[in-house]
Write an enzyme that holds these catalytic residues in place. Structure first.
Site, mmCIF file in Angstrom:
data_model
loop_
_atom_site.group_PDB
_atom_site.id
_atom_site.type_symbol
_atom_site.label_atom_id
_atom_site.label_comp_id
_atom_site.label_asym_id
_atom_site.label_seq_id
_atom_site.Cartn_x
_atom_site.Cartn_y
_atom_site.Cartn_z
ATOM 1 N N HIS A 171 0.835 -1.202 0.000
ATOM 2 C CA HIS A 171 0.000 0.000 0.000
ATOM 3 C C HIS A 171 0.876 1.261 0.000
ATOM 4 C CE1 HIS A 171 -3.650 2.358 1.293
ATOM 5 N NE2 HIS A 171 -2.698 3.162 1.734
ATOM 6 N N GLU A 172 1.797 1.337 0.946
ATOM 7 C CA GLU A 172 2.645 2.526 1.033
ATOM 8 C C GLU A 172 3.584 2.624 -0.165
ATOM 9 O OE1 GLU A 172 1.723 4.671 3.011
ATOM 10 O OE2 GLU A 172 0.476 3.423 4.301
ATOM 11 N N HIS A 184 1.793 4.443 -2.857
ATOM 12 C CA HIS A 184 1.906 5.893 -2.681
ATOM 13 C C HIS A 184 3.279 6.377 -3.154
ATOM 14 C CE1 HIS A 184 -1.812 6.767 -0.672
ATOM 15 N NE2 HIS A 184 -1.558 6.035 0.388
ATOM 16 N N HIS A 227 3.539 6.665 -6.807
ATOM 17 C CA HIS A 227 2.797 7.849 -7.249
ATOM 18 C C HIS A 227 3.703 9.086 -7.187
ATOM 19 C CE1 HIS A 227 -1.426 9.956 -7.050
ATOM 20 N NE2 HIS A 227 -0.839 10.120 -8.214
#
Length: 703
Positions: free
Chosen positions: A495-496, A499, A502
């Site tokens: 998940h991180e 990010h 991104h």
């Protein structure tokens, strides 16, 4: 907790004395010159706490001068001399703010906390001075009013629209007396937010459960015992076992401890954090914040603070948010009631004479998992060594986008646990630097997050590469065992990392459109979609190698994982959605006549149907997302983005898990473009259509 930490700290004071009263010469402060480090990473080995206040002050003074030059420009206002110039302004201030904000979250100490408390009100004034500057706003408005005549590119038009709306939303159109009120509100909110966070960290660190008798460890896996023994030894109590309120210690204890009284003690300490009517109590702080937000929303012309916030999000209105959350909550409640009945039956069958309580849920959910699926979460932990998972995760990014990751031991780090990686394209071109910091410590906030030391942007028509960080709180290595993860922690890391991608793959011209500078209910798409890869058998085999033998995780165990994946779904969904609804209800107030915090929580619980055996994922006194982390009226965003990520991952399921063309489209239309176009338009460019909820309901087992 998954989350992105946003820290923007500033001030409007002139360059002056250091925090300790000494004078700082420009040549001695690393912030006063270009970083002479590879890839412009922060020179952590040269930065000390006395550098921050002078750097904040100089950065703010430079920012003020840059704003002044925009205002006094005798040329008519244009996109370049006003909008683009504003986007470029304040770079030194951004640099010191980003570094300070990151270190405050991961290596807090009394000196940094003192600086934060000093800077916070100054930050509020500095940005209010900019956002409420009438002359600056008139130049922005001049450009905005003739935007259709300017032949702007898509990203220029988006920057112009966003800049104008930001000034309006920050009070530029208000009368002077109302602007004065808004300044006071912003200043107090910034100070209260800091205090809320400070109290939570102290309260979390203050509780220790030391166990002296080995019999009280009944049911706990050996790895949990070993970690607790080392934690106790580090506190000078060798021969005992220490359990804390940090998740790597708390959750395994609740899952496996046979000592119900100790489960209750640890659980109760966790859910009553900052609710003890002592110096760390947050109840009055959060009520003040809610009242101030009521005032702010109405001052800016909105019915509630929720209406104000959502006006600038994909959801647009509270009604749309409640519609989604209530739909998921109702479905989850039905499943949770069935789970409760199954657990109570198990309790009865064991001959016990007690009713299921919240501190029993993890324990009996784990026992039911073993009974129904012959699967124990601890059985997978030896296969998920942190280093192997990390390297396997990197391989996923390589297979999708050709990215290469190289550990850089020559780059300075801010803590001995942190490490740095250079990220490169397949052809070796530099993409960015990724810092990773995995283990809990008293100076680190709880949860997991991505942040940036420097966002990607363009300078002199050249891409300035980002410097990104990923911070988690995974179990430390113990004895001869490396750090071993649960599958939930594997998902958190992916998940991180989403990010981080991104931020790393951002390729925008303007700083304020870079990477994660997108609506809060869109920003979780890149993170949550990465969790999908972590759950695919092909990827699980890349990640799952036994830490002792190197054996690949067996297919049989993967099948058991898959079969058990929807286990406890009622609990997971309702505690999570319940928190989103609690956030929404706090910010739907139209007046400042607030109930006591617990009474209000009980009222919301009754309204949404959350059963008493399940607590909100975050009770209000420690709901740092909402009262300290920038997620007010934003926690729903995880659920909103779940619709997006479930629908988006369907494209990969349809075309191939590592389909090159699909991955390229996702990079080009989601990861690289940041906030340079409307979020939904970007999504449609990738997917060819707007998202539908069906894929989410199917994944959650609700369809």
């Amino acid at each position: 907790m998954k989350k992105i930490m946003f820290a923007v700290l500033a001030s409007s004071l002139l360059l002056g004395a250091c925090s300790d009263g000494s004078k700082e010469k420009s040549g001695e402060n690393p912030f006063f010159s270009k970083f002479e480090t590879p890839y412009q990473v922060p020179p952590f080995d040269k930065i000390n706490t006395t550098h921050y206040m002078p750097a904040f002050k100089k950065g703010m003074e430079e920012h003020k001068k840059e704003i002044h030059l925009i205002i006094i420009n005798e040329e008519p206002a244009t996109f370049e001399n006003t909008i683009a110039a504003l986007d470029k302004s304040g770079m030194m201030l951004r640099r010191v703010s980003s570094i300070f904000g990151n270190l405050k979250s991961s290596t807090i100490n009394d000196e940094l906390q003192e600086i934060a408390n000093k800077v916070s009100p100054l930050k509020s004034k500095h940005y209010d001075d900019i956002n409420l500057n009438e002359e600056l706003f008139q130049r922005i408005k001049t450009v905005y009013n003739k935007k259709d005549e300017l032949n702007l590119t898509t990203e220029q038009m988006k920057l112009l629209d966003d800049t104008y709306k930001k000034f309006v939303r920050n009070g530029a159109n208000l009368a002077p007396d109302k602007q004065k009120s808004l300044r006071a509100i912003n200043k107090e909110l910034s100070q209260l937010s800091l205090k809320f966070d400070e109290n939570l960290l102290a309260e979390t660190n203050n509780f220790n459960l030391f166990i002296e008798n080995k019999e009280d460890l009944a049911g706990l896996p050996e790895s949990v015992r070993q970690g607790a023994a080392e934690a106790a030894k580090a506190e000078g109590k060798e021969g005992q076992w220490l359990f804390t309120l940090h998740k790597p210690s708390l959750i395994p204890f609740l899952q496996f401890s046979e000592k119900r009284n100790l489960r209750e003690k640890l659980y109760t300490a966790y859910i009553t954090r900052c609710d003890q009517n002592d110096e760390y109590d947050n109840k009055e702080i959060l009520k003040k914040m809610v009242k101030l937000r009521v005032d702010k929303g109405q001052l800016l012309g909105f019915k509630t603070y929720a209406h104000y916030v959502l006006d600038d999000r994909m959801a647009k209105t509270p009604e749309r948010v409640f519609d989604l959350l209530n739909k998921l909550m109702n479905a989850g409640n039905e499943v949770a009631k069935k789970e409760r009945a199954e657990m109570q039956q198990m309790i009865n069958n064991e001959g016990h004479d007690f009713e299921l309580k919240p501190w029993d849920w993890w324990y009996y959910a784990e026992k039911l998992r073993v009974k129904k699926y012959n699967f124990n979460e601890e059985s997978t932990r030896p296969y998920f060594e942190l280093k192997t998972v990390r390297d396997g995760m990197f391989k996923v990014a390589t297979k999708l986008w050709g990215l290469q990751f190289k550990k850089r031991n020559d780059l300075p780090v801010y803590h001995k646990d942190a490490m740095a990686f250079q990220v490169m394209e397949a052809n070796g071109d530099h993409v960015g630097i990724l810092y990773m910091d995995f283990f809990p410590r008293a100076s680190k906030s709880s949860g997991a997050w991505m942040n940036s030391f420097m966002k990607q942007h363009t300078k002199d028509d050249k891409r300035v590469a980002p410097v990104i960080s990923v911070v988690t709180n995974f179990s430390k290595p113990t004895g001869d065992k490396p750090s071993l993860l649960t599958f939930e922690e594997v998902s958190t890391l992916f998940h991180e990392f989403g990010h981080a991608l991104h931020g790393l793959l951002s390729d925008t011209k303007y700083y304020t459109q870079s990477g994660t500078s997108v609506p809060r209910d869109f920003v979780e798409l890149p993170s949550q979609i990465m969790e999908n890869w972590a759950a695919q058998p092909e990827v699980i085999k890349m990640l799952g190698k036994h830490y002792k033998t190197g054996e690949t995780i067996p297919d049989e165990l993967i099948e058991k994982m898959k079969a058990a994946s929807l286990h406890n779904q009622g609990f997971e969904l309702t505690e999570f959605i319940g928190a989103g609804l609690l956030d929404m209800h706090w910010h739907m107030h139209t007046n400042k006549d607030l109930k006591k915090v617990k009474a209000f929580e009980n009222e919301v619980r009754e309204k949404i149907g959350l059963i008493p055996e399940i607590e909100f994922r975050y009770r209000s006194p420690y709901f740092s997302h909402v009262f300290a982390g920038g997620y007010a009226v934003g926690y729903y965003g995880y659920a909103w983005a779940e619709i997006l990520d479930a629908d988006a991952f369907q494209a990969f399921k349809e075309n191939g898990l590592f389909d090159e063309e699909t991955a390229k489209k996702f990079r080009n239309h989601i990861l690289s473009v940041g906030g340079s176009n409307d979020a939904m338009k970007n999504y449609v460019k990738f997917r060819g259509k707007e998202p539908e909820i069906d894929a989410l309901l199917e994944r959650r087992g609700l369809k």
